[in-house]
Design a protein around this motif. Sequence first.
Motif, mmCIF file in Angstrom:
data_model
loop_
_atom_site.group_PDB
_atom_site.id
_atom_site.type_symbol
_atom_site.label_atom_id
_atom_site.label_comp_id
_atom_site.label_asym_id
_atom_site.label_seq_id
_atom_site.Cartn_x
_atom_site.Cartn_y
_atom_site.Cartn_z
ATOM 1 N N GLN A 157 3.559 24.827 21.629
ATOM 2 C CA GLN A 157 4.782 24.953 20.835
ATOM 3 C C GLN A 157 4.522 25.741 19.555
ATOM 4 N N ASN A 170 6.289 32.747 26.349
ATOM 5 C CA ASN A 170 6.008 31.663 27.289
ATOM 6 C C ASN A 170 4.919 31.998 28.311
ATOM 7 N N THR A 254 1.771 21.752 35.974
ATOM 8 C CA THR A 254 2.875 22.262 35.176
ATOM 9 C C THR A 254 3.495 21.122 34.390
ATOM 10 N N ARG A 256 6.831 20.388 31.133
ATOM 11 C CA ARG A 256 7.910 20.978 30.327
ATOM 12 C C ARG A 256 7.649 20.679 28.858
ATOM 13 N N GLN A 257 7.712 21.703 28.043
ATOM 14 C CA GLN A 257 7.578 21.523 26.593
ATOM 15 C C GLN A 257 8.719 22.295 25.941
ATOM 16 N N GLN A 259 11.845 22.445 26.723
ATOM 17 C CA GLN A 259 12.679 23.084 27.741
ATOM 18 C C GLN A 259 12.047 24.340 28.329
ATOM 19 N N ARG A 260 10.734 24.502 28.135
ATOM 20 C CA ARG A 260 10.064 25.666 28.744
ATOM 21 C C ARG A 260 8.943 25.173 29.653
ATOM 22 N N SER A 261 8.717 25.885 30.732
ATOM 23 C CA SER A 261 7.635 25.533 31.654
ATOM 24 C C SER A 261 6.288 25.969 31.101
ATOM 25 N N THR A 262 5.303 25.099 31.271
ATOM 26 C CA THR A 262 3.935 25.401 30.870
ATOM 27 C C THR A 262 3.035 25.221 32.087
#
Length: 271
Positions: A157, A170, A254, A256-257, A259-262
């Motif tokens: 983040q 991202n 995988t 979610r951080q 609202q984004r995929s990591t």
Amino acid sequence: MPELPEVEVTRLSFVDRIASARIESVQMGKPLRWPLGCAPAHLHGQQVLGVRRRGKYLLLDLTGGLLMMHLGMSGSVSFGPDLPAPGKHDHFEMVTTLGTLRLNDPRRFGAVVYAASETDPVALKLLGRLGVEPLTDAFEAQAFYRLLKLKNTAIKQVLLAGEIVVGVGNIYASETLFMAGIRPATRASRISKPRAVLLHSAIRRVLTQAVTKGGSTLKDFSNANGEQGHFQLDAMVYDRAGLPCRVCASPIKTLRQGQRSTFYCSNCQKP
DNA sequence: CACGGATCCTGATGGC
DNA sequence: TGCCATCAGGATCCGT
């Protein structure tokens, strides 16, 4: 789509061709993220003195001001003397004596904003809180480590926020953390100095390499000449959930951080 | 204040 | 021309 490498590749693809061009007309399509900030006619007659980049912004220096372009999630720029007729997602077009500059942006998270100067409040609002440029000498490992110490949130983040260092989006956030062997959920303040040094050099290496290769094109990136990049051939973890790690063959995980995929390898990357 | 979540918008994809 | 849910490279704003 566009992280720092894509924006830089876009800049390089038209900076030399647009230099000294005189603006003849400006057309706006559907609203972008922010209003232009002046009447389109205010740009008429101004000359393009140069094109710089700050973070993920393209900065066009005009004789009378600064034009800031952001590509958002889905934006791409074209420049040339003979562009095809505008399509439904072309939302900014600037005809100059040397060619037409066009922003195509289906999702319209991008923007084109005019300010009288770089110290104008409008410019400061967009550019004033940006972190250091990662591909300059100003990005220094010692200072990077000290700033990470002040952040209690997940390192991924922190990279995306762009307040410490700009340009890592991202895709490259996952890639650089893999290179550095750091799990994305690790709190920035708890990263040791040696590991911060690793991350610092990973950021430089990954972004530099991506610029050299012409930017990523996981979906549809192309530069202002319409040429595509090749980064997808090299992704170590991004978009590889469940596939074997290219280093140790463990399945890529995988999460979610914000609202984004990591994506990360729980074996190669440690907390 | 720092942080997490909702939000803007359109298109592609996959399940049903 | 099936419909619906989910996801997509960004970054700001608004609660708590």
